[in-house]
Design a protein around this motif. Structure first.
Motif, PDB file in Angstrom:
ATOM      1  N   THR A  66     -20.453  28.827 -13.627  1.00  0.00           N
ATOM      2  CA  THR A  66     -19.976  27.905 -12.595  1.00  0.00           C
ATOM      3  C   THR A  66     -20.380  26.464 -12.893  1.00  0.00           C
ATOM      4  OG1 THR A  66     -21.906  28.680 -11.350  1.00  0.00           O
ATOM      5  CG2 THR A  66     -19.755  29.529 -10.688  1.00  0.00           C
ATOM      6  N   THR A  67     -21.247  26.253 -13.862  1.00  0.00           N
ATOM      7  CA  THR A  67     -21.554  24.917 -14.383  1.00  0.00           C
ATOM      8  C   THR A  67     -21.279  24.944 -15.875  1.00  0.00           C
ATOM      9  OG1 THR A  67     -23.245  24.413 -12.724  1.00  0.00           O
ATOM     10  CG2 THR A  67     -23.352  23.197 -14.800  1.00  0.00           C
ATOM     11  N   SER A  68     -20.537  23.969 -16.337  1.00  0.00           N
ATOM     12  CA  SER A  68     -20.158  23.964 -17.745  1.00  0.00           C
ATOM     13  C   SER A  68     -21.315  23.511 -18.628  1.00  0.00           C
ATOM     14  CB  SER A  68     -18.958  23.047 -17.972  1.00  0.00           C
ATOM     15  OG  SER A  68     -19.334  21.688 -17.820  1.00  0.00           O
ATOM     16  N   MET A  69     -21.342  24.069 -19.805  1.00  0.00           N
ATOM     17  CA  MET A  69     -22.251  23.607 -20.847  1.00  0.00           C
ATOM     18  C   MET A  69     -22.091  22.106 -21.062  1.00  0.00           C
ATOM     19  SD  MET A  69     -21.752  24.679 -24.832  1.00  0.00           S
ATOM     20  CE  MET A  69     -20.098  23.945 -24.815  1.00  0.00           C
ATOM     21  N   ASP A  70     -20.851  21.615 -20.961  1.00  0.00           N
ATOM     22  CA  ASP A  70     -20.561  20.200 -21.202  1.00  0.00           C
ATOM     23  C   ASP A  70     -21.283  19.295 -20.209  1.00  0.00           C
ATOM     24  OD1 ASP A  70     -17.740  20.554 -22.996  1.00  0.00           O
ATOM     25  OD2 ASP A  70     -18.165  22.112 -21.526  1.00  0.00           O
ATOM     26  N   GLU A  71     -21.269  19.656 -18.924  1.00  0.00           N
ATOM     27  CA  GLU A  71     -21.958  18.863 -17.906  1.00  0.00           C
ATOM     28  C   GLU A  71     -23.465  18.870 -18.135  1.00  0.00           C
ATOM     29  OE1 GLU A  71     -19.770  19.569 -13.784  1.00  0.00           O
ATOM     30  OE2 GLU A  71     -19.744  21.366 -15.047  1.00  0.00           O
ATOM     31  N   TYR A  72     -23.982  20.030 -18.482  1.00  0.00           N
ATOM     32  CA  TYR A  72     -25.419  20.189 -18.755  1.00  0.00           C
ATOM     33  C   TYR A  72     -25.843  19.266 -19.893  1.00  0.00           C
ATOM     34  CZ  TYR A  72     -29.716  22.996 -19.734  1.00  0.00           C
ATOM     35  OH  TYR A  72     -31.002  23.442 -19.936  1.00  0.00           O
ATOM     36  N   LEU A  73     -25.130  19.340 -21.010  1.00  0.00           N
ATOM     37  CA  LEU A  73     -25.481  18.520 -22.169  1.00  0.00           C
ATOM     38  C   LEU A  73     -25.228  17.039 -21.910  1.00  0.00           C
ATOM     39  CD1 LEU A  73     -24.104  20.789 -25.050  1.00  0.00           C
ATOM     40  CD2 LEU A  73     -26.439  20.656 -24.162  1.00  0.00           C
ATOM     41  N   ALA A 129     -24.994  28.543 -15.981  1.00  0.00           N
ATOM     42  CA  ALA A 129     -24.318  27.576 -16.860  1.00  0.00           C
ATOM     43  C   ALA A 129     -23.881  28.260 -18.148  1.00  0.00           C
ATOM     44  CB  ALA A 129     -25.245  26.406 -17.177  1.00  0.00           C
ATOM     45  N   GLY A 130     -22.850  27.702 -18.779  1.00  0.00           N
ATOM     46  CA  GLY A 130     -22.377  28.250 -20.040  1.00  0.00           C
ATOM     47  C   GLY A 130     -21.106  27.566 -20.486  1.00  0.00           C
ATOM     48  N   PRO A 131     -20.576  27.985 -21.628  1.00  0.00           N
ATOM     49  CA  PRO A 131     -19.357  27.365 -22.162  1.00  0.00           C
ATOM     50  C   PRO A 131     -18.102  27.874 -21.472  1.00  0.00           C
ATOM     51  CG  PRO A 131     -20.183  29.014 -23.696  1.00  0.00           C
ATOM     52  CD  PRO A 131     -21.177  28.946 -22.581  1.00  0.00           C
ATOM     53  N   ILE A 132     -17.361  26.981 -20.864  1.00  0.00           N
ATOM     54  CA  ILE A 132     -16.060  27.283 -20.265  1.00  0.00           C
ATOM     55  C   ILE A 132     -15.109  26.157 -20.629  1.00  0.00           C
ATOM     56  CG2 ILE A 132     -16.751  28.773 -18.336  1.00  0.00           C
ATOM     57  CD1 ILE A 132     -16.987  26.326 -16.570  1.00  0.00           C
ATOM     58  N   GLN A 133     -13.806  26.432 -20.559  1.00  0.00           N
ATOM     59  CA  GLN A 133     -12.826  25.442 -20.990  1.00  0.00           C
ATOM     60  C   GLN A 133     -12.370  24.510 -19.881  1.00  0.00           C
ATOM     61  OE1 GLN A 133      -9.635  26.905 -23.409  1.00  0.00           O
ATOM     62  NE2 GLN A 133     -10.950  28.308 -24.539  1.00  0.00           N
ATOM     63  N   GLY A 134     -12.610  24.885 -18.643  1.00  0.00           N
ATOM     64  CA  GLY A 134     -12.226  24.036 -17.530  1.00  0.00           C
ATOM     65  C   GLY A 134     -12.906  24.503 -16.263  1.00  0.00           C
ATOM     66  N   PRO A 135     -12.830  23.727 -15.177  1.00  0.00           N
ATOM     67  CA  PRO A 135     -13.513  24.084 -13.927  1.00  0.00           C
ATOM     68  C   PRO A 135     -13.131  25.469 -13.426  1.00  0.00           C
ATOM     69  CG  PRO A 135     -12.668  21.843 -13.841  1.00  0.00           C
ATOM     70  CD  PRO A 135     -12.107  22.450 -15.080  1.00  0.00           C
ATOM     71  N   TRP A 144     -22.351  26.532 -28.164  1.00  0.00           N
ATOM     72  CA  TRP A 144     -23.483  25.719 -27.698  1.00  0.00           C
ATOM     73  C   TRP A 144     -23.850  24.656 -28.723  1.00  0.00           C
ATOM     74  CZ3 TRP A 144     -25.901  25.053 -23.180  1.00  0.00           C
ATOM     75  CH2 TRP A 144     -25.762  26.018 -22.183  1.00  0.00           C
ATOM     76  N   HIS A 145     -23.814  24.990 -29.993  1.00  0.00           N
ATOM     77  CA  HIS A 145     -24.216  24.033 -31.019  1.00  0.00           C
ATOM     78  C   HIS A 145     -23.136  22.992 -31.289  1.00  0.00           C
ATOM     79  CE1 HIS A 145     -27.840  26.203 -33.026  1.00  0.00           C
ATOM     80  NE2 HIS A 145     -27.822  26.402 -31.720  1.00  0.00           N
ATOM     81  N   HIS A 146     -21.874  23.425 -31.297  1.00  0.00           N
ATOM     82  CA  HIS A 146     -20.795  22.454 -31.450  1.00  0.00           C
ATOM     83  C   HIS A 146     -20.715  21.519 -30.244  1.00  0.00           C
ATOM     84  CE1 HIS A 146     -18.706  23.617 -35.118  1.00  0.00           C
ATOM     85  NE2 HIS A 146     -18.694  24.889 -34.757  1.00  0.00           N
ATOM     86  N   GLY A 147     -21.064  22.036 -29.066  1.00  0.00           N
ATOM     87  CA  GLY A 147     -20.916  21.244 -27.844  1.00  0.00           C
ATOM     88  C   GLY A 147     -19.490  21.225 -27.345  1.00  0.00           C
ATOM     89  N   THR A 148     -18.738  22.256 -27.649  1.00  0.00           N
ATOM     90  CA  THR A 148     -17.367  22.363 -27.166  1.00  0.00           C
ATOM     91  C   THR A 148     -16.966  23.826 -27.083  1.00  0.00           C
ATOM     92  OG1 THR A 148     -15.039  21.933 -27.694  1.00  0.00           O
ATOM     93  CG2 THR A 148     -16.574  21.946 -29.529  1.00  0.00           C
ATOM     94  N   ALA A 149     -16.315  24.203 -25.991  1.00  0.00           N
ATOM     95  CA  ALA A 149     -15.804  25.563 -25.840  1.00  0.00           C
ATOM     96  C   ALA A 149     -14.350  25.650 -26.259  1.00  0.00           C
ATOM     97  CB  ALA A 149     -15.935  26.014 -24.381  1.00  0.00           C
ATOM     98  N   GLY A 150     -13.685  24.494 -26.368  1.00  0.00           N
ATOM     99  CA  GLY A 150     -12.247  24.480 -26.595  1.00  0.00           C
ATOM    100  C   GLY A 150     -11.830  24.465 -28.048  1.00  0.00           C
ATOM    101  N   HIS A 151     -12.628  23.882 -28.902  1.00  0.00           N
ATOM    102  CA  HIS A 151     -12.253  23.824 -30.309  1.00  0.00           C
ATOM    103  C   HIS A 151     -13.497  23.649 -31.171  1.00  0.00           C
ATOM    104  CE1 HIS A 151     -12.420  19.594 -28.982  1.00  0.00           C
ATOM    105  NE2 HIS A 151     -12.784  19.329 -30.212  1.00  0.00           N
ATOM    106  N   ARG A 152     -13.370  23.943 -32.434  1.00  0.00           N
ATOM    107  CA  ARG A 152     -14.472  23.806 -33.363  1.00  0.00           C
ATOM    108  C   ARG A 152     -14.442  22.432 -34.006  1.00  0.00           C
ATOM    109  NH1 ARG A 152     -16.649  28.903 -34.598  1.00  0.00           N
ATOM    110  NH2 ARG A 152     -16.289  30.183 -32.753  1.00  0.00           N
ATOM    111  N   SER A 153     -15.594  21.999 -34.449  1.00  0.00           N
ATOM    112  CA  SER A 153     -15.697  20.712 -35.127  1.00  0.00           C
ATOM    113  C   SER A 153     -16.501  20.908 -36.406  1.00  0.00           C
ATOM    114  CB  SER A 153     -16.367  19.682 -34.218  1.00  0.00           C
ATOM    115  OG  SER A 153     -17.710  20.064 -33.968  1.00  0.00           O
TER     116      SER A 153
END
Length: 426
Positions: free
Chosen positions: A381-388, A97-103, A124-133
């Motif tokens: 192969t598993t997104s950080m997003d699905e995990y969280l 698992a890890g940060p990826i932008q799409g499947p 990991w802390h932002h909870g997004t691989a695509g953009h910062r918040s």
């Protein structure tokens, strides 16, 4: 609104207690020797590419059940407690698992991120691989749950390891109950102090919100820390001593403190909590085998004792513990260690966990794998997003608010789905 709307407590009604405990393995944990494939073909590929970092098969602790693809696995020899808990169905493992932008496999999506420590800690802390918040995913969970009036005297988020971006909300803040500025979690030299890195990342985000806000937020957080420390000390003082004995290392001490806070949950008047425990020392560019022989038993014993303490206070079914690390490391050796990688394997423990199973897809360790971006660093192969998302849905986050908490999750999972992203939690 740092503590949510406490006045709404009576109108909302009693909520059942649930908590998440994030175990952050600072430095990028090499998980290829934590979870090792043992069927003949996979183990042969593992030993060929790991070289002098490969573990002997007779040292490994075989798992009674493999993955959905029929492959068999084993744990590192120093994780005997985790092996027993896997057999008992109290832990599950999530592969790659890890940060990826799409499947994985979608044309034009795969984009190798900045594989630096700070780059992937931020994701990991932002909870997004695509953009910062300007906030972290756990902080945004607190923003949402605070409106439910589920908290009375404490914020949703509590850190045992100092300020961090993950627990920084837009209208909520975490309580910092760190026992000292710097903690050494084993007999090893931890190298880089990644707790300090976490603090710096949080301060950068705070300062980016508006000029001059850093000092104001620091003063506010210090006030919250002082108030919460007194509240927790008072509540914990009234709880019985644990029969469970924790080890003397400070990782176990942090977990013991978390267990004591959970044991005092009724007195504290809390119904949802997210704890952050940072465990430094996993940046193993050198002496990987020697370091893991020390650190993995510390991790295993600490988690096992934490489980026993939760069972004592009838809380194990209401708590989910999960590991994160900024990245997994490279499969191939650099001489005596491994370098920065991408996807990694994780432990999930709790009474709600569908335990004794390996979720996700463990990559084929062949040299020509399409997931290998070089040197045995594998695209997740598993997104950080699905995990969280799996974790925060179990905590009680409404699916309707998921786009606020995890803005990229719709790239992998539909919020209108009747099933959870990974099926790890009941």
């Amino acid at each position: 609104m740092l503590f949510g709307n406490a006045q709404a407590e009576d109108s909302v009604g009693e909520a059942h207690y649930r908590a998440l405990v994030c175990i952050s393995l600072g430095g990028g944990a090499d998980s290829f020797n934590m979870l090792v494939p043992t069927d003949a073909l996979s183990y042969r590929n593992y030993t060929k590419r790991r070289g002098n970092l490969a573990l002997n098969s007779h040292e490994l602790l075989p798992l009674h059940r493999g993955d959905y693809e029929g492959r068999s696995y084993a744990l590192h020899y120093g994780m005997r407690e985790m092996h027993d808990l896997y057999s008992a169905g109290d832990i599950a493992l999530l592969a790659n698992a890890g940060p990826i932008q799409g499947p994985v496999g979608r044309p034009g999506i795969a984009c190798t991120p900045d594989l630096s420590h700070s780059g992937l800690i931020s994701r990991w802390h932002h909870g997004t691989a695509g953009h910062r918040s300007h906030s972290g995913w756990a902080g945004r969970v607190a923003d949402v749950l605070g409106d439910s009036g589920w908290q009375n005297r404490l914020p949703t988020n509590i850190s045992l390891s100092g300020p961090n971006l993950m627990q920084l909300g837009v209208c909520s803040a975490a309580a910092n109950l760190q026992s000292s500025h710097y903690q050494k979690h084993s007999g090893l030299s931890a190298g880089v102090d990644f707790s300090f890195v976490n603090q710096q990342l949080a301060e950068q985000v705070i300062s980016a919100r508006r000029p001059g806000s850093v000092q104001r937020n620091k003063r506010l957080l210090e006030k919250i820390e002082t108030e919460c420390r007194l509240i927790v000390e008072d509540a914990v003082a009234g709880t019985p001593e644990f029969k469970t004995r924790f080890s003397s290392d400070s990782f176990s001490a942090d977990l013991e403190q978390v267990a004591r806070i959970i044991a005092a949950r009724n007195k504290l008047g809390v119904h949802r909590q997210i704890f952050f425990v940072h465990f430094d020392g996993w940046d193993h560019h050198h002496q990987l085998l020697e370091n893991q022989a020390i650190l993995l038993p510390v991790l295993s014993r600490g988690l096992a004792a934490f489980r026993e303490a939760l069972v004592e206070h009838d809380a194990f079914d209401d708590v989910t513990i999960f590991t994160t690390s900024e990245f997994g490391r490279s499969l191939e050796s650099n001489g005596s260690g491994s370098d920065h990688g991408w996807g990694g394997h994780h432990i999930i423990m709790g009474g709600a966990v569908q335990g004794g199973r390996i979720f996700g897809h463990y990559p084929d360790l062949v040299s020509d794998s399409p997931l290998d971006i070089g040197g045995g660093s594998f695209e997740p192969t598993t997104s950080m997003d699905e995990y969280l998302a799996e974790l925060v849905l179990w905590l009680g986050m409404p699916a309707s608010d998921m786009s606020y908490v995890l803005p990229d999750v719709s790239n992998f999972w539909s919020v209108s789905s009747r099933t959870s992203p990974l099926g790890m939690l009941a």
